[in-house]
Scaffold this active site. Structure first.
Site, PDB file in Angstrom:
ATOM      1  N   THR A 142     -14.326  25.747   9.889  1.00 23.57           N
ATOM      2  CA  THR A 142     -15.565  26.025   9.158  1.00 23.57           C
ATOM      3  C   THR A 142     -15.835  24.857   8.214  1.00 23.57           C
ATOM      4  OG1 THR A 142     -14.289  27.430   7.628  1.00 23.57           O
ATOM      5  CG2 THR A 142     -15.483  28.531   9.410  1.00 23.57           C
ATOM      6  N   LYS A 168      -6.877  27.122  10.678  1.00 23.57           N
ATOM      7  CA  LYS A 168      -8.031  26.706   9.893  1.00 23.57           C
ATOM      8  C   LYS A 168      -7.895  27.336   8.526  1.00 23.57           C
ATOM      9  CE  LYS A 168     -11.421  28.719   8.967  1.00 23.57           C
ATOM     10  NZ  LYS A 168     -11.926  29.534   7.772  1.00 23.57           N
ATOM     11  N   THR A 179      -4.459  33.632   4.118  1.00 27.49           N
ATOM     12  CA  THR A 179      -5.912  33.596   4.149  1.00 27.49           C
ATOM     13  C   THR A 179      -6.371  32.440   5.001  1.00 27.49           C
ATOM     14  OG1 THR A 179      -5.903  34.541   1.973  1.00 27.49           O
ATOM     15  CG2 THR A 179      -7.960  33.616   2.718  1.00 27.49           C
ATOM     16  N   GLU A 265     -11.445  23.262  -0.184  1.00 24.91           N
ATOM     17  CA  GLU A 265     -12.830  22.828  -0.310  1.00 24.91           C
ATOM     18  C   GLU A 265     -13.030  21.968  -1.554  1.00 24.91           C
ATOM     19  OE1 GLU A 265     -15.030  26.473   2.054  1.00 24.91           O
ATOM     20  OE2 GLU A 265     -14.740  26.628  -0.114  1.00 24.91           O
ATOM     21  N   ASN A 387     -19.678  25.842  -1.950  1.00 24.52           N
ATOM     22  CA  ASN A 387     -19.756  27.298  -1.922  1.00 24.52           C
ATOM     23  C   ASN A 387     -21.070  27.846  -2.456  1.00 24.52           C
ATOM     24  OD1 ASN A 387     -17.141  28.651  -0.903  1.00 24.52           O
ATOM     25  ND2 ASN A 387     -16.463  26.873  -2.094  1.00 24.52           N
TER      26      ASN A 387
END
Length: 392
Positions: A142, A168, A179, A265, A387
């Site tokens: 993603t 991922k 997670t 991220e 985000n």
């Protein structure tokens, strides 16, 4: 480590079906024979339809032969239709491969709350082939900056056994499980039930010890398959090579976990926290994860600010046994806190050290002999940018 390769008896593929604009978004892995299977799953109460389906499928007989996976759409919080769509995906794969539906796992990742576009899913399944490429490792990504893969080999009863993993994970990383989506394949022959024991044990010190942002997703799982194609004598807890296999298995999980933490991220640094002289292992693990999970610690690391009070505060928030007068902290080998007081470090030297790509924090709790370890990353402006517009 060896170059990434599929263990004996596995095929895979990944395609761009149309869930995303221009990136691979569907993939699968297939074992030529039914394989022993094990899984660990998110503890989020809103567990997604594919996660529930895969958990129930594996728990029936602890066997799988294929896993279908997609990115972009999580098929999570989609009601009864989501359950039906996950089951239909499972059946479409089983029919195409000519195997039992109960031998197919389903994994999805992406935006929560949107129905799964089954016309695109069916198109993607029709396009997938049984190949030797690594396209599946890209099809699950993603916001990841790169695919995450690892292979290693170990001798078991005179046979070379391969263990390969891919995963991922970049955001919504704060496991109590893992997670992420993670898949670990081996051609070892493993005794019934042993694979689940190993996975459950080793996840605790690897995937469960990473955090990026403190958020646990709804879709996450780690699934392991062992098809026995290496030809080794069945591996049991009494086998002479059992511990070597477990060590290799742990190494695969740990390297994937660290890769997720480093690829958080917006991250610019991998943060590793080691705790020593804790009262027990649980305390050591708890403290190490509290430090890597602290937003204040993470932002200080991003800003290259040796604000050690934030580390002490993170330790103190736990219920771990701590010698509050004799706790010490080092950053990249430089003394930061000495017996709960500043080590009077050189600010310029410490700031320069904080510019490294990897930051290692060592904490001495002075309360016992146990150790623990956790991984995370810094928290940057770019995390907010990614985000703030993830869904759009």
């Amino acid at each position: 480590m060896v170059p990434f390769t599929w263990p004996k008896g596995y095929k895979s593929d990944g395609v761009h079906a149309g869930l995303r604009k221009d990136k691979k978004d569907m993939g699968w892995i297939f074992s030529e024979t039914p394989a022993q299977a094990a899984g660990t799953y998110t503890t989020n109460q809103f567990q997604a339809a594919p996660t529930k389906l895969t958990k129930n499928t594996i728990n029936q007989d602890h066997k799988l032969q294929a896993i279908i996976m997609n990115s972009a759409n999580a098929n999570s919080v989609t009601g009864n239709q989501g359950d039906l769509d996950a089951a239909k995906s499972q059946k479409l794969v089983a029919d195409k491969l000519g195997i039992d539906q109960d031998l197919v796992g389903v994994a999805s990742t992406g935006v929560i709350g949107e129905p799964l576009p089954m016309d695109i899913i069916e198109k993607g399944i029709n396009e997938l082939q049984l190949l030797d490429n690594d396209n599946a490792t890209y099809a699950i990504l993603t916001t990841d900056k790169h695919n995450k893969t690892i292979s290693t080999q170990v001798q078991v009863a005179g046979k070379t056994v391969t263990i390969s993993g891919f995963c991922k994970g970049s955001g919504m990383i704060h496991p109590k499980m893992a997670t992420m989506l993670g898949f670990v394949l081996t051609d070892a022959k493993v005794a019934d039930g042993l694979l689940q024991l190993m996975l459950s044990n080793e996840v605790e010190t690897t995937f469960n010890q990473i955090t990026v942002d403190g958020d646990t997703s709804t879709n996450d799982m780690v699934v392991t398959m062992a098809n026995g194609q290496a030809g080794n004598d069945e591996l049991t807890t009494d086998s002479p090579d059992y511990q070597n296999f477990v060590s290799a298995f742990n190494k695969v999980l740990a390297e994937l976990a660290k890769d997720i933490a480093a690829d958080g991220e917006g991250a610019t640094k991998l943060v590793e926290v080691n705790v020593k002289n804790a009262a027990n292992h649980d305390d050591a693990q708890k403290v190490s994860k509290a430090i890597v999970g602290s937003s204040l610690v993470k932002t200080a690391i991003f800003g290259q600010d040796a604000n050690w009070g934030r580390i002490i505060a993170a330790i103190g928030q736990t219920n771990a046994k701590v010698d509050i007068d004799h706790t010490s902290v080092w950053l990249n080998g430089l003394a930061l806190v000495d017996n709960s007081k500043t080590a009077n470090f050189d600010e310029a030297e410490m700031k320069e050290s904080l510019g490294n790509d990897k930051i290692t924090i060592l904490v001495d709790l002075n309360s016992g002999t146990a150790t623990g370890q956790a991984w995370g990353c810094d928290l940057t402006y770019n995390y907010v940018r990614i985000n703030a517009s993830y869904r759009s």
